[in-house]
Structure formats: structure tokens, C-alpha cells
Motif scaffolding. Structure first.
Motif, PDB file in Angstrom:
ATOM      1  N   LEU A   1      42.017  61.421  57.101  1.00 45.94           N
ATOM      2  CA  LEU A   1      42.545  60.357  56.230  1.00 45.94           C
ATOM      3  C   LEU A   1      42.363  60.725  54.763  1.00 45.94           C
ATOM      4  O   LEU A   1      41.278  61.157  54.356  1.00 45.94           O
ATOM      5  N   ASP A   2      43.406  60.545  53.991  1.00 43.63           N
ATOM      6  CA  ASP A   2      43.337  60.737  52.537  1.00 43.63           C
ATOM      7  C   ASP A   2      44.102  59.589  51.895  1.00 43.63           C
ATOM      8  O   ASP A   2      45.211  59.772  51.391  1.00 43.63           O
ATOM      9  N   PRO A   3      43.535  58.369  51.956  1.00 47.28           N
ATOM     10  CA  PRO A   3      44.265  57.241  51.378  1.00 47.28           C
ATOM     11  C   PRO A   3      44.367  57.383  49.865  1.00 47.28           C
ATOM     12  O   PRO A   3      43.559  58.075  49.245  1.00 47.28           O
ATOM     13  N   MET A   4      45.367  56.737  49.295  1.00 45.34           N
ATOM     14  CA  MET A   4      45.566  56.774  47.844  1.00 45.34           C
ATOM     15  C   MET A   4      44.273  56.332  47.166  1.00 45.34           C
ATOM     16  O   MET A   4      43.677  55.328  47.559  1.00 45.34           O
ATOM     17  N   TYR A   5      43.840  57.089  46.171  1.00 47.51           N
ATOM     18  CA  TYR A   5      42.589  56.769  45.498  1.00 47.51           C
ATOM     19  C   TYR A   5      42.686  55.418  44.804  1.00 47.51           C
ATOM     20  O   TYR A   5      43.728  55.075  44.263  1.00 47.51           O
TER      21      TYR A   5
ATOM     22  N   SER B   1      57.192  58.780  61.305  1.00 46.28           N
ATOM     23  CA  SER B   1      57.262  57.793  60.233  1.00 46.28           C
ATOM     24  C   SER B   1      56.757  56.471  60.791  1.00 46.28           C
ATOM     25  O   SER B   1      57.187  56.049  61.854  1.00 46.28           O
ATOM     26  N   GLY B   2      55.813  55.840  60.135  1.00 48.54           N
ATOM     27  CA  GLY B   2      55.321  54.544  60.608  1.00 48.54           C
ATOM     28  C   GLY B   2      53.912  54.301  60.100  1.00 48.54           C
ATOM     29  O   GLY B   2      53.327  55.158  59.429  1.00 48.54           O
ATOM     30  N   ASP B   3      53.368  53.124  60.433  1.00 48.05           N
ATOM     31  CA  ASP B   3      52.020  52.771  59.981  1.00 48.05           C
ATOM     32  C   ASP B   3      50.997  53.292  60.984  1.00 48.05           C
ATOM     33  O   ASP B   3      51.020  52.925  62.159  1.00 48.05           O
ATOM     34  N   ALA B   4      50.111  54.148  60.495  1.00 49.35           N
ATOM     35  CA  ALA B   4      49.139  54.796  61.387  1.00 49.35           C
ATOM     36  C   ALA B   4      48.183  53.794  62.020  1.00 49.35           C
ATOM     37  O   ALA B   4      47.626  54.067  63.074  1.00 49.35           O
ATOM     38  N   ARG B   5      47.994  52.629  61.391  1.00 49.09           N
ATOM     39  CA  ARG B   5      47.068  51.664  62.011  1.00 49.09           C
ATOM     40  C   ARG B   5      47.583  51.289  63.394  1.00 49.09           C
ATOM     41  O   ARG B   5      46.828  51.162  64.334  1.00 49.09           O
TER      42      ARG B   5
ATOM     43  N   ASP C   1      46.893  63.853  60.967  1.00 49.12           N
ATOM     44  CA  ASP C   1      46.756  63.496  59.558  1.00 49.12           C
ATOM     45  C   ASP C   1      47.487  62.170  59.406  1.00 49.12           C
ATOM     46  O   ASP C   1      48.714  62.114  59.404  1.00 49.12           O
ATOM     47  N   ALA C   2      46.707  61.083  59.315  1.00 48.04           N
ATOM     48  CA  ALA C   2      47.296  59.739  59.376  1.00 48.04           C
ATOM     49  C   ALA C   2      47.754  59.229  58.013  1.00 48.04           C
ATOM     50  O   ALA C   2      48.247  58.111  57.913  1.00 48.04           O
ATOM     51  N   THR C   3      47.564  60.013  56.960  1.00 45.79           N
ATOM     52  CA  THR C   3      48.046  59.661  55.618  1.00 45.79           C
ATOM     53  C   THR C   3      48.736  60.904  55.044  1.00 45.79           C
ATOM     54  O   THR C   3      48.237  61.531  54.108  1.00 45.79           O
ATOM     55  N   ALA C   4      49.885  61.234  55.597  1.00 48.03           N
ATOM     56  CA  ALA C   4      50.468  62.566  55.366  1.00 48.03           C
ATOM     57  C   ALA C   4      50.843  62.842  53.919  1.00 48.03           C
ATOM     58  O   ALA C   4      50.677  63.962  53.441  1.00 48.03           O
ATOM     59  N   GLY C   5      51.376  61.859  53.196  1.00 50.91           N
ATOM     60  CA  GLY C   5      51.813  62.095  51.814  1.00 50.91           C
ATOM     61  C   GLY C   5      52.804  63.238  51.758  1.00 50.91           C
ATOM     62  O   GLY C   5      53.765  63.288  52.533  1.00 50.91           O
ATOM     63  N   LEU C   6      52.563  64.195  50.885  1.00 49.21           N
ATOM     64  CA  LEU C   6      53.474  65.345  50.769  1.00 49.21           C
ATOM     65  C   LEU C   6      53.022  66.508  51.640  1.00 49.21           C
ATOM     66  O   LEU C   6      53.515  67.632  51.508  1.00 49.21           O
ATOM     67  N   GLY C   7      52.060  66.278  52.533  1.00 47.97           N
ATOM     68  CA  GLY C   7      51.727  67.243  53.576  1.00 47.97           C
ATOM     69  C   GLY C   7      50.891  68.432  53.137  1.00 47.97           C
ATOM     70  O   GLY C   7      50.729  69.384  53.901  1.00 47.97           O
ATOM     71  N   ARG C   8      50.303  68.372  51.910  1.00 47.59           N
ATOM     72  CA  ARG C   8      49.603  69.563  51.422  1.00 47.59           C
ATOM     73  C   ARG C   8      48.341  69.859  52.229  1.00 47.59           C
ATOM     74  O   ARG C   8      48.103  70.997  52.622  1.00 47.59           O
ATOM     75  N   ASP C   9      47.535  68.841  52.482  1.00 47.59           N
ATOM     76  CA  ASP C   9      46.299  69.074  53.248  1.00 47.59           C
ATOM     77  C   ASP C   9      46.638  69.493  54.680  1.00 47.59           C
ATOM     78  O   ASP C   9      46.015  70.396  55.240  1.00 47.59           O
ATOM     79  N   ALA C  10      47.630  68.827  55.272  1.00 48.58           N
ATOM     80  CA  ALA C  10      48.028  69.165  56.644  1.00 48.58           C
ATOM     81  C   ALA C  10      48.487  70.617  56.712  1.00 48.58           C
ATOM     82  O   ALA C  10      48.204  71.332  57.686  1.00 48.58           O
TER      83      ALA C  10
ATOM     84  N   ALA D   1      48.641  51.039  46.113  1.00 45.30           N
ATOM     85  CA  ALA D   1      47.304  51.567  46.426  1.00 45.30           C
ATOM     86  C   ALA D   1      47.041  51.239  47.896  1.00 45.30           C
ATOM     87  O   ALA D   1      47.454  50.196  48.371  1.00 45.30           O
ATOM     88  N   ASP D   2      46.372  52.148  48.596  1.00 46.46           N
ATOM     89  CA  ASP D   2      46.143  51.949  50.037  1.00 46.46           C
ATOM     90  C   ASP D   2      44.904  51.078  50.243  1.00 46.46           C
ATOM     91  O   ASP D   2      43.856  51.553  50.660  1.00 46.46           O
ATOM     92  N   GLU D   3      45.064  49.772  49.934  1.00 50.70           N
ATOM     93  CA  GLU D   3      43.887  48.901  49.983  1.00 50.70           C
ATOM     94  C   GLU D   3      43.468  48.515  51.399  1.00 50.70           C
ATOM     95  O   GLU D   3      42.463  47.849  51.592  1.00 50.70           O
TER      96      GLU D   3
ATOM     97  N   ILE E   1      51.441  61.456  60.051  1.00 49.34           N
ATOM     98  CA  ILE E   1      51.990  60.100  60.064  1.00 49.34           C
ATOM     99  C   ILE E   1      52.105  59.631  58.608  1.00 49.34           C
ATOM    100  O   ILE E   1      51.151  59.753  57.836  1.00 49.34           O
ATOM    101  N   GLU E   2      53.263  59.113  58.253  1.00 51.67           N
ATOM    102  CA  GLU E   2      53.472  58.609  56.887  1.00 51.67           C
ATOM    103  C   GLU E   2      54.238  57.283  56.971  1.00 51.67           C
ATOM    104  O   GLU E   2      55.260  57.207  57.625  1.00 51.67           O
ATOM    105  N   ARG E   3      53.705  56.259  56.293  1.00 52.99           N
ATOM    106  CA  ARG E   3      54.342  54.944  56.431  1.00 52.99           C
ATOM    107  C   ARG E   3      55.403  54.656  55.374  1.00 52.99           C
ATOM    108  O   ARG E   3      56.242  53.782  55.587  1.00 52.99           O
ATOM    109  N   SER E   4      55.375  55.350  54.238  1.00 49.31           N
ATOM    110  CA  SER E   4      56.425  55.107  53.253  1.00 49.31           C
ATOM    111  C   SER E   4      57.659  55.907  53.661  1.00 49.31           C
ATOM    112  O   SER E   4      57.624  57.145  53.693  1.00 49.31           O
TER     113      SER E   4
END
Ligand SMILES: C[S@@+](CC[C@H](N)C(=O)[O-])C[C@H]1O[C@@H](n2cnc3c(N)ncnc32)[C@H](O)[C@@H]1O
Length: 272
Positions: A190-194, A169-173, A113-122, A216-218, A135-138
Motif C-alpha cells: 500500500l502506498d496511499p496518497m500522503y 480498475s476498482g476500489d481495493a477495499r 499493489d492495492a494503490t497502483a498510481g502510475l505503477g512505479r513501485d510495482a 487525499a486517501d483518507e 489495483i487502481e480506483r481512479s
């Protein structure tokens, strides 16, 4: 990612709710390069608060926005609340997320899960048997998530589920590009910020607070390219139901639910 500029960057402090938590608060503030302050500090826009709880590590880490009309605190929670409820009464392997990832009877694909956020989907995927690397970059969001995982680890029922989840912790790219071929996962999720939709009432207040901090995850299109280079079987991208797919190849198929669409890029079928 469009991050807030220096001039507009919110003022975030770390604060302990009880004197006994001052030491971990100071350690966390050092790790995140944030100032320590008082829990009622007027100048802060956000407070990363350590709230005492009986289970390890002895505190719940909460992000609190300040000011009138501020939403409730944001924290990672896997035992109680909505995530706990979904674990007990959710749709199991029939729910859209599970179908998108290719979870079938007897098959539990490995997932990054390359956009972990608060881990709910994972957590949903881990509760259905998948091993999930997050993986979470913030760094701030990663700290909230790490704290949620640590607290859940102490729970007899949920502990074995979060044991299937590991966080980097880090940038998944970059991190996805560095995964050796033999360790490629079956699925990259992937679940980038809408994107901003203008329909702010539809975006939960808590999520708006989150977006103020992480932006925003542009650059999500670049993340899709990295994901396609790493997934052995499929890439799944969560999108608002009416949003266009990410820039790149066309999805092979899509699975829709009420407000959400999962775009699936199949490389090879997941074995059942
Ligand atoms: C919408 S949230 C994900 C929510 C998550 N699916 C959940 O269930 O809680 C998006 C998260 O992805 C993170 N993110 C976006 N791009 C990233 C990247 N390139 N590498 C790592 N994390 C990223 C953001 O910092 C943000 O925390």
C-alpha cells in the motif's frame, strides 16, 4: 477518500494532438465519461491528451494541467526517464522497497499493489521478478497506467517485465475482500496518497496536480484492514518518514530510507 466536490471539481477534457487520434480520444472520453475538447481549450483545468508515438497503441496518454506555472505532463513511463534509469542502476534486491516486501535471493513473492498510481513501485518489484497485480480506483489514473503498460509491452527489454504486471480498475477495499483464499498473494503493498504536510515545496508539483484529481486517501486505514485480511505473509505500507503509522495494529518492523518509511506487518516470514 476526500474527493473534490461538484463545485470545486476540476474541469477535465480529453483531446487528441493529431487528427488521426480523434477516434481513440472519443472512445476514451466515452469510457471515462469525460467531454472531448480542443488541445488549447481555455476553460479546461486538466487535459487528458493523446500524444502520437510510434509504438503500440500509437499514442501516449498524458495528463496536462493548464494555466500559468502548471507542472509538466504526468504519464506512466516504464522504458525511459527516471523509472528506466532506476531499473538499470537502482539498488536491486538491497533497496528498501525490495527488503520491505521480503525479496531475498531466490524468492520473488507474489504481490498485490492495492494503490497502483502510475505503477512505479510495482514496476520495481516486477523488474526484480515478482508477479504483481495492480489495483487502481481512479479511472483516470488507471487509464494513464494502462497506456504506460501497453507502450512498455512493445519494448524488447521491458516487455517481459510488464508481462508480470496486471491491472484491475476498482476500489481495493472491496476487491481485496473478494480474493478467494487460495489466490491470496504473499504480500499486499500500500502506498496511499500522503497526507497534506503543509511543506508543499517538498511535494512534487506533479503530485500536487495528481492530488487535485484523486483527492487525499483518507480511507487508507480501512484499506490496511482489508490488506491484512488478504496477505498470506506480510503487508507493507509506504509512509513519509516522520508520519505516524496507519490506524490499526502496530507494524512488526519498519525500514527507513531518506524521506520514506516502509511499515511492515508480518504474518509469516517470506521463504528464502
Ligand atoms: C501515492 S499514489 C501511488 C503511487 C504508486 N505507488 C507509484 O509507485 O506510482 C496512490 C494511488 O492509490 C490509489 N488508491 C488509494 N486508495 C485506493 C483504493 N482503496 N483502491 C484502489 N486504489 C486506491 C489512488 O487513486 C492513487 O492513484
Amino acid at each position: 477518500m476526500s474527493t473534490p466536490t461538484e463545485a470545486t471539481a476540476p474541469h477535465v477534457i480529453v483531446a487528441a494532438l493529431t487528427p488521426g487520434l480523434k477516434r481513440p480520444a472519443a472512445a476514451l472520453a466515452r469510457a471515462l465519461a469525460l467531454p472531448v475538447g480542443a488541445i488549447d481549450e481555455a476553460a479546461a483545468n486538466f487535459i487528458l491528451a493523446l500524444y502520437p508515438v510510434p509504438e503500440a497503441p500509437g499514442y501516449r496518454l498524458e495528463l496536462r494541467q493548464t494555466g500559468r506555472g502548471a507542472p509538466g505532463p504526468v504519464f506512466a513511463e516504464f522504458v525511459h526517464g527516471a523509472v528506466g534509469h532506476r531499473r538499470r542502476f537502482g539498488g536491486g534486491r538491497g533497496q528498501p522497497l525490495a527488503r520491505a516486501v521480503g525479496l531475498k535471493a531466490g524468492a520473488a513473492p507474489s504481490v498485490i499493489d492495492a494503490t497502483a498510481g502510475l505503477g512505479r513501485d510495482a514496476f520495481v518489484l516486477a523488474s526484480l521478478g515478482c508477479r504483481v497485480q495492480l489495483i487502481e480506483r481512479s479511472p483516470l489514473v488507471a487509464a494513464l497506467l494502462e497506456n504506460g503498460l501497453a507502450r512498455a509491452g512493445a519494448d524488447a527489454e521491458v516487455g517481459p517485465i510488464v508481462a508480470r504486471m496486471s491491472l484491475r480498475s476498482g476500489d481495493a477495499r472491496q476487491l481485496l475482500d473478494g480474493v478467494p483464499t487460495r489466490q491470496h498473494p504473499d504480500v499486499v503493498y500500500l502506498d496511499p496518497m500522503y497526507p497534506e504536510s503543509g511543506k508543499t515545496a517538498l511535494v512534487k508539483k506533479e503530485m500536487r496536480a495528481f492530488r487535485t484529481l484523486v483527492g487525499a486517501d483518507e480511507d487508507a486505514d480501512q484499506l490496511l484492514a482489508a490488506a491484512l485480511g488478504c496477505a498470506r505473509k506480510r503487508v507493507v505500507v509506504k509512509r513519509p518518514r516522520k508520519a505516524p503509522p496507519l490506524e490499526g495494529p502496530k507494524p512488526s518492523t519498519a525500514i527507513e530510507s531518506e524521506n520514506t518509511r516502509f511499515d511492515v506487518y508480518v504474518r509469516q516470514p517470506v521463504q528464502s
